[in-house]
Every structure is written in structure tokens, then in C-alpha cells.
Design a protein around this motif. Structure first.
Motif, PDB file in Angstrom:
ATOM      1  N   LYS A 103       0.827  -1.199   0.000  1.00  0.00           N
ATOM      2  CA  LYS A 103       0.000   0.000   0.000  1.00  0.00           C
ATOM      3  C   LYS A 103       0.868   1.258   0.000  1.00  0.00           C
ATOM      4  CE  LYS A 103      -4.035   2.017   2.276  1.00  0.00           C
ATOM      5  NZ  LYS A 103      -5.002   1.873   3.392  1.00  0.00           N
ATOM      6  N   GLY A 104       0.543   2.159  -0.912  1.00  0.00           N
ATOM      7  CA  GLY A 104       1.262   3.423  -0.991  1.00  0.00           C
ATOM      8  C   GLY A 104       2.534   3.363  -1.814  1.00  0.00           C
ATOM      9  N   LYS A 105       2.906   2.179  -2.291  1.00  0.00           N
ATOM     10  CA  LYS A 105       4.115   2.029  -3.100  1.00  0.00           C
ATOM     11  C   LYS A 105       3.727   1.826  -4.559  1.00  0.00           C
ATOM     12  CE  LYS A 105       8.443  -0.612  -3.316  1.00  0.00           C
ATOM     13  NZ  LYS A 105       9.266  -1.667  -2.666  1.00  0.00           N
ATOM     14  N   LYS A 106       4.289   2.624  -5.426  1.00  0.00           N
ATOM     15  CA  LYS A 106       3.962   2.519  -6.839  1.00  0.00           C
ATOM     16  C   LYS A 106       4.479   1.198  -7.393  1.00  0.00           C
ATOM     17  CE  LYS A 106       4.328   4.962 -11.245  1.00  0.00           C
ATOM     18  NZ  LYS A 106       4.882   6.143 -11.952  1.00  0.00           N
ATOM     19  N   THR A 107       3.605   0.468  -8.060  1.00  0.00           N
ATOM     20  CA  THR A 107       4.007  -0.815  -8.629  1.00  0.00           C
ATOM     21  C   THR A 107       4.685  -0.592  -9.977  1.00  0.00           C
ATOM     22  OG1 THR A 107       1.800  -1.101  -9.589  1.00  0.00           O
ATOM     23  CG2 THR A 107       2.198  -2.101  -7.448  1.00  0.00           C
ATOM     24  N   LYS A 108       5.813  -1.274 -10.163  1.00  0.00           N
ATOM     25  CA  LYS A 108       6.566  -1.098 -11.400  1.00  0.00           C
ATOM     26  C   LYS A 108       6.125  -2.068 -12.484  1.00  0.00           C
ATOM     27  CE  LYS A 108      10.324  -3.952  -9.503  1.00  0.00           C
ATOM     28  NZ  LYS A 108      11.760  -3.996  -9.170  1.00  0.00           N
ATOM     29  N   LYS A 109       5.618  -3.244 -12.049  1.00  0.00           N
ATOM     30  CA  LYS A 109       5.206  -4.272 -13.004  1.00  0.00           C
ATOM     31  C   LYS A 109       4.081  -5.103 -12.415  1.00  0.00           C
ATOM     32  CE  LYS A 109       9.723  -5.160 -15.213  1.00  0.00           C
ATOM     33  NZ  LYS A 109      10.745  -6.215 -15.457  1.00  0.00           N
ATOM     34  N   ASP A 110       3.484  -5.908 -13.270  1.00  0.00           N
ATOM     35  CA  ASP A 110       2.500  -6.894 -12.831  1.00  0.00           C
ATOM     36  C   ASP A 110       3.072  -8.284 -13.068  1.00  0.00           C
ATOM     37  OD1 ASP A 110      -0.100  -5.172 -12.459  1.00  0.00           O
ATOM     38  OD2 ASP A 110       0.710  -4.567 -14.392  1.00  0.00           O
ATOM     39  N   ILE A 111       2.808  -9.193 -12.132  1.00  0.00           N
ATOM     40  CA  ILE A 111       3.170 -10.593 -12.339  1.00  0.00           C
ATOM     41  C   ILE A 111       1.983 -11.466 -11.943  1.00  0.00           C
ATOM     42  CG2 ILE A 111       4.266 -10.826 -10.054  1.00  0.00           C
ATOM     43  CD1 ILE A 111       6.271 -12.782 -11.489  1.00  0.00           C
ATOM     44  N   LEU A 112       1.684 -12.430 -12.762  1.00  0.00           N
ATOM     45  CA  LEU A 112       0.578 -13.353 -12.526  1.00  0.00           C
ATOM     46  C   LEU A 112       1.145 -14.712 -12.146  1.00  0.00           C
ATOM     47  CD1 LEU A 112      -2.426 -14.192 -12.657  1.00  0.00           C
ATOM     48  CD2 LEU A 112      -2.127 -14.539 -15.126  1.00  0.00           C
ATOM     49  N   LEU A 113       0.680 -15.259 -11.008  1.00  0.00           N
ATOM     50  CA  LEU A 113       1.142 -16.556 -10.515  1.00  0.00           C
ATOM     51  C   LEU A 113       0.085 -17.616 -10.801  1.00  0.00           C
ATOM     52  CD1 LEU A 113       2.520 -15.444  -7.005  1.00  0.00           C
ATOM     53  CD2 LEU A 113       3.646 -15.319  -9.251  1.00  0.00           C
ATOM     54  N   ILE A 114       0.506 -18.713 -11.416  1.00  0.00           N
ATOM     55  CA  ILE A 114      -0.416 -19.780 -11.826  1.00  0.00           C
ATOM     56  C   ILE A 114      -0.065 -21.076 -11.097  1.00  0.00           C
ATOM     57  CG2 ILE A 114      -1.321 -21.128 -13.755  1.00  0.00           C
ATOM     58  CD1 ILE A 114      -2.118 -18.177 -13.812  1.00  0.00           C
ATOM     59  N   HIS A 115      -1.060 -21.615 -10.416  1.00  0.00           N
ATOM     60  CA  HIS A 115      -0.865 -22.799  -9.566  1.00  0.00           C
ATOM     61  C   HIS A 115      -0.777 -24.099 -10.374  1.00  0.00           C
ATOM     62  CE1 HIS A 115      -5.044 -24.160 -10.150  1.00  0.00           C
ATOM     63  NE2 HIS A 115      -5.403 -22.896 -10.051  1.00  0.00           N
ATOM     64  N   GLY A 116      -0.478 -25.170  -9.658  1.00  0.00           N
ATOM     65  CA  GLY A 116      -0.378 -26.487 -10.273  1.00  0.00           C
ATOM     66  C   GLY A 116      -1.668 -27.271 -10.172  1.00  0.00           C
ATOM     67  N   VAL A 117      -1.561 -28.574 -10.356  1.00  0.00           N
ATOM     68  CA  VAL A 117      -2.732 -29.431 -10.302  1.00  0.00           C
ATOM     69  C   VAL A 117      -3.071 -29.733  -8.839  1.00  0.00           C
ATOM     70  CG1 VAL A 117      -1.579 -31.700 -10.351  1.00  0.00           C
ATOM     71  CG2 VAL A 117      -3.760 -31.402 -11.529  1.00  0.00           C
ATOM     72  N   THR A 118      -4.304 -29.978  -8.551  1.00  0.00           N
ATOM     73  CA  THR A 118      -4.858 -30.330  -7.234  1.00  0.00           C
ATOM     74  C   THR A 118      -5.173 -29.109  -6.366  1.00  0.00           C
ATOM     75  OG1 THR A 118      -3.586 -32.403  -7.258  1.00  0.00           O
ATOM     76  CG2 THR A 118      -4.723 -31.826  -5.212  1.00  0.00           C
ATOM     77  N   TYR A 119      -4.150 -28.277  -6.087  1.00  0.00           N
ATOM     78  CA  TYR A 119      -4.376 -27.173  -5.152  1.00  0.00           C
ATOM     79  C   TYR A 119      -4.189 -25.820  -5.834  1.00  0.00           C
ATOM     80  CZ  TYR A 119      -4.036 -31.187  -2.127  1.00  0.00           C
ATOM     81  OH  TYR A 119      -4.230 -32.430  -1.573  1.00  0.00           O
TER      82      TYR A 119
END
Length: 333
Positions: free
Chosen positions: A72-88
Motif C-alpha cells: 500500500k502506498g508504493k507505486k508498482t513497477k510491473k505486474d506478475i501473474l502466478l499460476i498454480h499447479g494441479v490439485t491445489y
């Protein structure tokens, strides 16, 4: 030892939003729910407050859970998307103990950290047929999530990380939509089939024991708490049970449970700089194939093999700092 105190403050826009979030039924109103997390490190007197937001993405009449964490309050420089594995589902990326959380690490590095639950997983809508969300279908969910992220962030490209089966779904997505991506991270990539096994049931029956099965064990079969702390295992398994429950779709598992001669990921089709990061003690990987992988990847790619680490390197006590450092070093270049 650092002691973290987490306070979850939810701004309630209306009573209908409150009930919607309580039931994990996201609608457009959920976009206005802003959850702030304050973590106090008394030893260093550092207070970090995180902003947490949920976004509704609908595909094929199924609500997909997409959330975003940033400082919060910190400018984000990039976006990253995290993709999970099978089951969970994507809860696995936020093991809230000490500084193990990959989500919070990346947020502190200046990222807006996005997590997606594939259809049928975690907080996303349920599916009638567990075989339906297979690797190709999941790649479509990733496309929908990426379109939402770029629309919200106003950034043309994002970085993306896939773990385990997530490396297969991310790779399928990346081969068709390289223009939407900056860098790719394949964490514990399933390059070839993990063994010819007929998956007959459309849904996998989850259990605490199964969630803990990837953690390294001693010679007597007991969990090795020198490698993974007991609290980490307990939190990890508790989250899996809480968010994913008793059953998970088996479409991805059916795709992976094929002969080791069957290629799951065609690295030569990737055109974005790619990091392959894994442990050399991962039972799902073929180390000879991993060692040959760099020559198949585009310019700017990197291969990092962490000696002694397993499939869950990101939360193993001797290895997780090395994992985090190698990951952020690649992303920051």
C-alpha cells in the motif's frame, strides 16, 4: 526470530458485498472491496501494509477468482501473474509464516502480484466435469485473467510464473499470446509426461496427507522438518484444505499422467525470455531434460537448478531465500 502480526481490515461498501465475499461469490461489487493487511516486524520496527483486491472474471459462465496484492502506498513497477499447479490452488503462493510468502516478497519488490484460480479450483466457480479444465482449457482462463489485468493496470504486458502443471498451462498460453507477456518463469516445469497412468476419476480426492506428500522426508518416511519447518507444512496443508476442500478437478492430472516420451511443453515455441528454476531433488522432473533446456529457449533466458531442493523449493528452509533471490534477479534484469 521475527514475529509477524497480521491484521485484516476490510472496507465494506455495502451489506450485499459483505455477504458476497463471505460466500466467495464474486460479482462486480467485489471490485470495490479493499482489504488491507498490516504486518508488524517488532524486531526491525518495520511496518508494511498490503493492499488486497479481488476482481471478477467470468469465462464460460464460470466465475474465476483473481486477486491482487501490492504494498500500500508504493507505486508498482510491473505486474506478475502466478499460476498454480494441479490439485491445489493459488493459496500455495502465500504461506504466511516468517518471510516465506512468495506473494509478499514480490510485492515488496514493487510488483502488483496477481493470482488466478483455474475453473473448479480454490475460490473459482465449481465445474460439473472435473476433466473439463484440462491444460488447454486452463490456458484460456489465463488469457481471460491477463486481459483483465492489463485493463486494470493499463500496462500492455505482464510477467507470469507457472508452477508444476502451471508451467504447462502458462506455456500453452504463452505460445499464442507472447505479445501480452514480458518474462516467463517456469518453476518446476513438467517438460514430459510423469508416467503412464490412467486417470479414471474426474475429480481427485484430496487429503491432508496428499497435500504434504511433496515435502521431503527422512529415511524412515517421516517429514524432514530440517528441510521444511513444521509450521510451514501445517499452514500449507491447512490452506489447501480450507480453499480447495475435498475434491479438485483431474483434467490437468490426466494430461500429465502419460508416458515420459510424451512432450508436455515445447520450449522452442516460447519467444519471451524465460527462467527455468527448480530443484535437483524433484521427483517429477527429468534432470537430463532440464539440463538441456536452456539451449531450446530464446535469448535472455536462464536456467537455475537449486541443489538439494525439491518440488516445493520456494518454502524449503535451506533453499527458499536462494529461490527468491534467483527469481527476483531474473525479473529485475
Amino acid at each position: 526470530m521475527k514475529k509477524y502480526i497480521e491484521v485484516l481490515c476490510i472496507t465494506i461498501v455495502s451489506i450485499s458485498v459483505l455477504f458476497g465475499c463471505a460466500n466467495n461469490k464474486l460479482d462486480n461489487k467485489a471490485n470495490r472491496v479493499n482489504k488491507s493487511i498490516e504486518i508488524s516486524d517488532k524486531k526491525s520496527a518495520v511496518n508494511i501494509e498490503y493492499s488486497y483486491k479481488e476482481y471478477n472474471v467470468k469465462r464460460n459462465d464460470i466465475d474465476l477468482h483473481l486477486d491482487c496484492v501490492s504494498v500500500k502506498g508504493k507505486k508498482t513497477k510491473k505486474d506478475i501473474l502466478l499460476i498454480h499447479g494441479v490439485t491445489y490452488s493459488s493459496n500455495e503462493f502465500d504461506t504466511d509464516y516468517k518471510d516465506y510468502s512468495l506473494v509478499r516478497k514480490l510485492a515488496k519488490e514493487g510488483y502488483a502480484v496477481w493470482r488466478l484460480d483455474i475453473a473448479g479450483y480454490g475460490q473459482s466457480g465449481k465445474v460439473k466435469d472435473g476433466f473439463m479444465p484440462d491444460t488447454d482449457y486452463a490456458a484460456g482462463d489465463i488469457t481471460a485473467a491477463t486481459d483483465k489485468i492489463t485493463k486494470v493496470s493499463k500496462h500492455k504486458k505482464i510477467d507470469i510464473l507457472g508452477w508444476s502443471w502451471g508451467t504447462a498451462t502458462v506455456s500453452r498460453f504463452a505460445t499464442k499470446h507472447s505479445d501480452k507477456l514480458g518474462k516467463i518463469v517456469l518453476y518446476a516445469p513438467i517438460l514430459y509426461g510423469i508416467g503412464d497412468y490412467k486417470v479414471k476419476e474426474a475429480f481427485h480426492h484430496n487429503s491432508w496427507e496428499h497435500a504434504a506428500d511433496d515435502f521431503q522426508k527422512k529415511a524412515d518416511g517421516s517429514l524432514d522438518y530440517n528441510i521444511t519447518e513444521k509450521n510451514v507444512i501445517d499452514i500449507f496443508c491447512s490452506n489447501c484444505w480450507h480453499y480447495d476442500g475435498e475434491y479438485s478437478p483431474n483434467g490437468g492430472r490426466r494430461d500429465l499422467c502419460v508416458s515420459s516420451s510424451v512432450q508436455i511443453i515445447d520450449l522452442e515455441k516460447l519467444s519471451n525470455p524465460t527462467l527455468i528454476i527448480c530443484g535437483d531433488n524433484d521427483p517429477y522432473l527429468y534432470n537430463d531434460k532440464i539440463k538441456e533446456s536452456l539451449k531450446l529457449l530464446p535469448k535472455g533466458s536462464k536456467l537455475e537448478i537449486i541443489k538439494g531442493a525439491s518440488h516445493v523449493a520456494m518454502i524449503e528452509k535451506p533453499y527458499y531465500h536462494d529461490f527468491q533471490d534467483k527469481l527476483t534477479s531474473f525479473l529485475d534484469k
